[in-house]
Design a protein around this motif. Structure first.
Motif, PDB file in Angstrom:
ATOM      1  N   PRO A 402       0.613  -0.798  -0.269  1.00  0.00           N
ATOM      2  CA  PRO A 402      -0.313  -0.143   0.403  1.00  0.00           C
ATOM      3  C   PRO A 402       1.303   0.794  -0.146  1.00  0.00           C
ATOM      4  O   PRO A 402       2.028   1.289   0.499  1.00  0.00           O
ATOM      5  CB  PRO A 402      -0.651  -0.128   1.536  1.00  0.00           C
ATOM      6  N   PRO A 460     -14.867  -2.264  -6.350  1.00  0.00           N
ATOM      7  CA  PRO A 460     -14.551  -2.295  -5.167  1.00  0.00           C
ATOM      8  C   PRO A 460     -15.608  -1.637  -4.278  1.00  0.00           C
ATOM      9  O   PRO A 460     -15.192  -0.638  -3.326  1.00  0.00           O
ATOM     10  CB  PRO A 460     -13.530  -0.963  -5.592  1.00  0.00           C
ATOM     11  N   ARG A 483      -7.881  -2.563   0.762  1.00  0.00           N
ATOM     12  CA  ARG A 483      -7.072  -1.692   0.034  1.00  0.00           C
ATOM     13  C   ARG A 483      -5.488  -2.331   0.753  1.00  0.00           C
ATOM     14  O   ARG A 483      -4.783  -2.608  -0.694  1.00  0.00           O
ATOM     15  CB  ARG A 483      -7.274  -0.617   0.824  1.00  0.00           C
ATOM     16  N   ASP A 484      -5.000  -2.545   1.478  1.00  0.00           N
ATOM     17  CA  ASP A 484      -4.107  -3.540   1.319  1.00  0.00           C
ATOM     18  C   ASP A 484      -4.117  -4.862   1.385  1.00  0.00           C
ATOM     19  O   ASP A 484      -2.590  -5.206   0.305  1.00  0.00           O
ATOM     20  CB  ASP A 484      -3.837  -3.697   3.347  1.00  0.00           C
ATOM     21  N   THR A 486      -5.127  -6.001  -1.756  1.00  0.00           N
ATOM     22  CA  THR A 486      -6.257  -5.606  -3.411  1.00  0.00           C
ATOM     23  C   THR A 486      -5.513  -4.567  -4.014  1.00  0.00           C
ATOM     24  O   THR A 486      -5.085  -4.745  -5.347  1.00  0.00           O
ATOM     25  CB  THR A 486      -7.337  -5.593  -2.990  1.00  0.00           C
ATOM     26  N   ALA A 488      -6.965  -1.902  -3.618  1.00  0.00           N
ATOM     27  CA  ALA A 488      -7.976  -1.229  -4.480  1.00  0.00           C
ATOM     28  C   ALA A 488      -8.209  -0.313  -3.098  1.00  0.00           C
ATOM     29  O   ALA A 488      -8.265  -0.705  -2.146  1.00  0.00           O
ATOM     30  CB  ALA A 488      -8.610  -1.820  -5.707  1.00  0.00           C
ATOM     31  N   LYS A 489      -8.577   0.774  -3.672  1.00  0.00           N
ATOM     32  CA  LYS A 489      -9.996   1.328  -2.391  1.00  0.00           C
ATOM     33  C   LYS A 489     -11.050   1.395  -2.578  1.00  0.00           C
ATOM     34  O   LYS A 489     -11.935   1.209  -4.222  1.00  0.00           O
ATOM     35  CB  LYS A 489      -9.376   3.246  -2.015  1.00  0.00           C
ATOM     36  N   TRP A 490     -11.703   0.578  -1.468  1.00  0.00           N
ATOM     37  CA  TRP A 490     -12.879   0.088  -1.584  1.00  0.00           C
ATOM     38  C   TRP A 490     -13.728   1.250  -0.574  1.00  0.00           C
ATOM     39  O   TRP A 490     -13.437   2.585   0.057  1.00  0.00           O
ATOM     40  CB  TRP A 490     -12.756  -1.236  -1.084  1.00  0.00           C
TER      41      TRP A 490
END
Length: 547
Positions: A402, A460, A483-484, A486, A488-490
C-alpha cells in the motif's frame, strides 16, 4: 453377709482407627499396583530372574509417581523369603513373610530409610559407610533408601563415592530424587538409573475410579478426569485432591460431581472457555471482556483462563492434523474442536497460539492480572490488522505494498518504464475472504466467514447487512484491510436490508442439501425403507472451491 464378686474392669469402647489419607492408604504394595511404570518393572523382573542385580539404583521423576514406593518394593523383592521361608528374590514379593511385613511397616532393622534433606552432611554419610561393613542382621541384603538424594552436600557425595562403587556384597543402595540434574555425574555413573514416567490422565482416572469403588464413593467420570488433569501425572497429588473432593461433597452418598470439583479447584468451566473462544474468533470485544470478567468474579484465576484457551488452540490443532481423541474429553468439547479444526487454518491457529502464549506469560508476571488478561484478549481480537513482516517484505519487493505518506523532499523524476496493470479484483465475496486469509488478515477473514451477510458485492463496493450483529471494530478494519490486500480503494457500508447467508452458513446448507440429495436417490431410499433403523455413515461431502 452377702458374698462380693469382682466383676473386673467394665468393657471399654473400641477406639476408632485413625483415618489414613488416600495417598497413604493406597500406596502400592506390589509391583502390579505400580501405575504406568511397566518398562521399569520388566527390567527389574528380568534382572532378578537372571541374578544380575545392580548394587545401586537411582529412581528419578516428578513428585508422586512412586519413587520411594518403588524403592520399598525393591527392598521387599530382594529380601522376600516367601510364606514358607524358603523363597528367594522375586519380582512378586509375597507380602506375608516377616521381611515383607516389616518393610511395609517401616520397622525392618536391615532396611534403613534416610531423608537427605535433613541429613546432608559428611557425618551422616560416614555413619552409613561404617554401618555398611557389618552383615545384615535378619535379611538377605542390608538396604539403604536415601530419599531426595540430591540434597546431600558435595563433601557428603564425595565421601560416599568409594563405598558406592565397591560396596560389600550384602549392601544395596536405593536413591530417589526429583532433581536428577543436581546429582553429581560421578554418582550417576555408579547407579542403575530408572526414570519413572508421568502417569497419564487416563490411567490416573481409572485408578481413582477403582479407589472410589473401594471407598464406596460415587464419582462422576468427568470429575475424575478433572482431578487426573489437575494431578499433572502425580498419583499422590491426585489422591490428595480426590480426598479433598470427597470431603467437599459433604453428605454420604451425595457423590463427587464435576461442577463441585471444578469449583473446588478454581478451574474455568469448559463451556465458558468455548464460548469465550468463539467470541474471540467473532471479534466481539465487549462480549469477550464480559465473559472473562464473569469467570473472574466466579473466582477463576485469569492465568487459568489463558491456559484453558491455550489448551483449546492446541486441541484444535491436534484435531486438524488427525491426532487421536482424548477419551476423557467431553463429547461437546470434542465436537466443538472438530468443527473449529475444519474452519481454522494452520496460520490462524499458530498466530492464536503465539498471541495467547505471550498473554499467559504477561498475566503470570503482571501487577494487575485481570487487566493484563483483558489486554491480551483485545490483542488477539485486533491482531488481524497487524501486517506480517515476511509478507510485507515480499509485497514491497514486487511493488504491491500500500502507498505510504508522501515524501517530505521532492522525489527524482521516475524512470520511464512499462506501466503495471492494476490487479484484477476477486470476482466473488468468497474469493475476497480467501484472499484476506492468504495474506495477513487471518482473524478478520474468520470473522467475515462467520458474521458477514452480503447485500451487494460489486468490487470495489461491498454492502453488508445491518440485520446481523457486526463485531465491534470490524467495519473500521475492513476497508483498510481490503485496500492493503487488493491495492484498490474500497467502499464498505452497512444497509438495513436482509443479506445472503454467511459463508459458514452457506457451506453448511450446501452440505445438508448434498446429503439430502444422496438420501433421496432411489437406491438409498429403498435401503432405508428396507432397514428403517439404518443411518447414512461414512459419507463425506465433495470438496468445494469457495473461491
Amino acid at each position: 453377709m452377702a458374698d462380693s464378686f469382682d466383676l473386673g474392669e467394665p468393657p471399654q469402647p473400641a477406639k476408632a482407627e485413625a483415618y489414613r489419607v488416600l495417598a497413604r492408604k493406597y500406596r502400592p504394595q506390589t509391583f502390579s499396583e505400580l501405575i504406568g511404570q511397566d518398562a521399569m518393572v520388566q527390567t527389574l523382573g528380568n534382572a532378578i530372574k537372571r541374578d544380575r542385580l545392580a548394587h545401586a539404583f537411582l529412581m528419578t521423576g516428578v513428585r508422586g509417581v512412586g519413587k520411594t514406593s518403588t524403592a520399598r518394593l525393591i527392598a521387599k523383592a530382594l529380601n522376600c523369603v516367601g510364606p514358607d521361608g524358603q523363597g528367594g528374590p522375586t519380582i512378586d514379593p509375597c507380602g506375608q513373610c516377616e521381611p515383607c511385613r516389616a518393610i511395609a511397616e517401616g520397622r525392618h532393622i536391615d532396611v534403613i530409610e534416610m531423608d537427605a534433606a535433613s541429613h546432608t552432611g559428611v557425618d551422616d554419610v560416614r555413619e552409613i559407610i561404617e554401618a555398611s561393613r557389618y552383615a545384615a542382621v535378619a535379611a538377605r541384603f542390608k538396604i539403604y533408601i536415601v530419599d531426595e538424594v540430591h540434597m546431600l552436600s558435595k563433601n557428603a557425595f564425595n565421601a560416599l563415592l568409594k563405598t558406592l562403587e565397591e560396596p560389600p556384597a550384602h549392601v544395596k543402595f536405593l536413591f530417589a530424587t526429583t532433581e536428577v540434574n543436581k546429582v553429581p555425574i560421578t554418582v550417576l555413573s555408579r547407579c542403575q538409573r530408572f526414570d519413572l514416567r508421568r502417569i497419564t490422565a487416563e490411567k490416573l482416572a481409572a485408578h481413582f475410579a477403582a479407589v472410589c469403588e473401594k471407598e464406596g464413593v460415587v464419582a462422576e467420570p468427568e470429575a475424575l478426569a478433572l482431578i487426573a488433569r489437575a494431578a499433572e501425572g502425580s498419583a499422590r497429588d491426585g489422591l490428595s485432591i480426590l480426598d479433598q473432593a470427597i470431603a467437599h461433597a459433604g453428605l454420604e452418598g451425595q457423590g463427587v460431581a464435576a461442577d463441585a470439583v471444578r469449583q473446588m479447584l478454581g478451574l474455568s468451566d469448559r463451556g465458558a472457555v468455548r464460548d469465550l473462544f468463539a467470541l474471540l474468533l467473532a471479534g466481539d470485544s465487549a462480549a469477550a471482556l464480559a465473559s472473562l470478567r464473569r469467570q473472574y468474579n466466579y473466582g477463576v484465576d485469569p492465568q487459568a483462563v489463558l491456559r484453558a484457551l491455550l489448551e483449546t488452540v492446541h486441541g484444535i490443532t491436534l484435531a486438524k492434523v488427525g491426532a487421536g481423541e482424548d477419551p476423557a474429553q467431553a463429547l461437546e468439547e470434542r465436537a466443538a474442536r472438530t468443527d473449529w479444526a475444519t474452519r481454522l487454518s494452520f496460520p490462524v491457529l499458530h498466530r492464536l497460539w503465539q498471541l495467547m502464549l505471550k498473554g499467559h506469560d504477561e498475566v503470570a508476571h503482571a501487577v494487575l492480572p485481570i487487566e493484563a488478561a483483558e489486554m491480551a484478549l483485545l490483542r488477539v481480537i485486533h491482531a488481524s490488522q497487524l501486517p506480517d513482516p515476511g509478507d510485507l517484505a515480499r509485497r514491497l519487493a514486487d511493488g504491491t505494498a500500500p502507498a505510504g505518506p508522501a515524501p517530505t523532499l521532492p522525489a527524482a523524476p521516475p524512470t520511464p518504464g512499462p506501466v503495471a496493470q492494476a490487479p484484477a479484483l476477486p470476482p466473488t465475496f468468497a474469493a475476497l475472504v480467501a484472499l484476506l486469509g492468504d495474506r495477513t488478515h487471518l482473524l478478520l477473514a474468520e470473522r467475515l466467514k462467520n458474521c458477514a451477510s452480503v447485500v451487494r458485492y460489486a468490487p470495489p463496493e461491498l454492502v453488508l447487512s445491518n440485520a446481523r450483529p457486526i463485531p465491534g471494530g470490524m467495519m473500521d478494519e475492513l476497508a483498510p484491510a481490503l485496500r492493503d490486500t487488493t491495492g484498490a480503494k474500497w467502499t464498505v457500508t452497512l444497509e438495513n436490508a436482509p443479506g445472503a447467508l454467511t459463508l459458514v452458513e452457506a457451506a453448511k446448507a450446501a452440505e445438508t442439501a448434498e446429503r439430502d440429495a444422496v438420501l433421496a436417490t432411489p437406491l438409498v431410499r429403498a435401503a432405508l425403507e428396507a432397514f428403517p433403523d439404518a443411518v447414512l455413515e461414512g459419507w463425506t461431502p465433495p470438496q468445494r472451491n469457495t473461491a
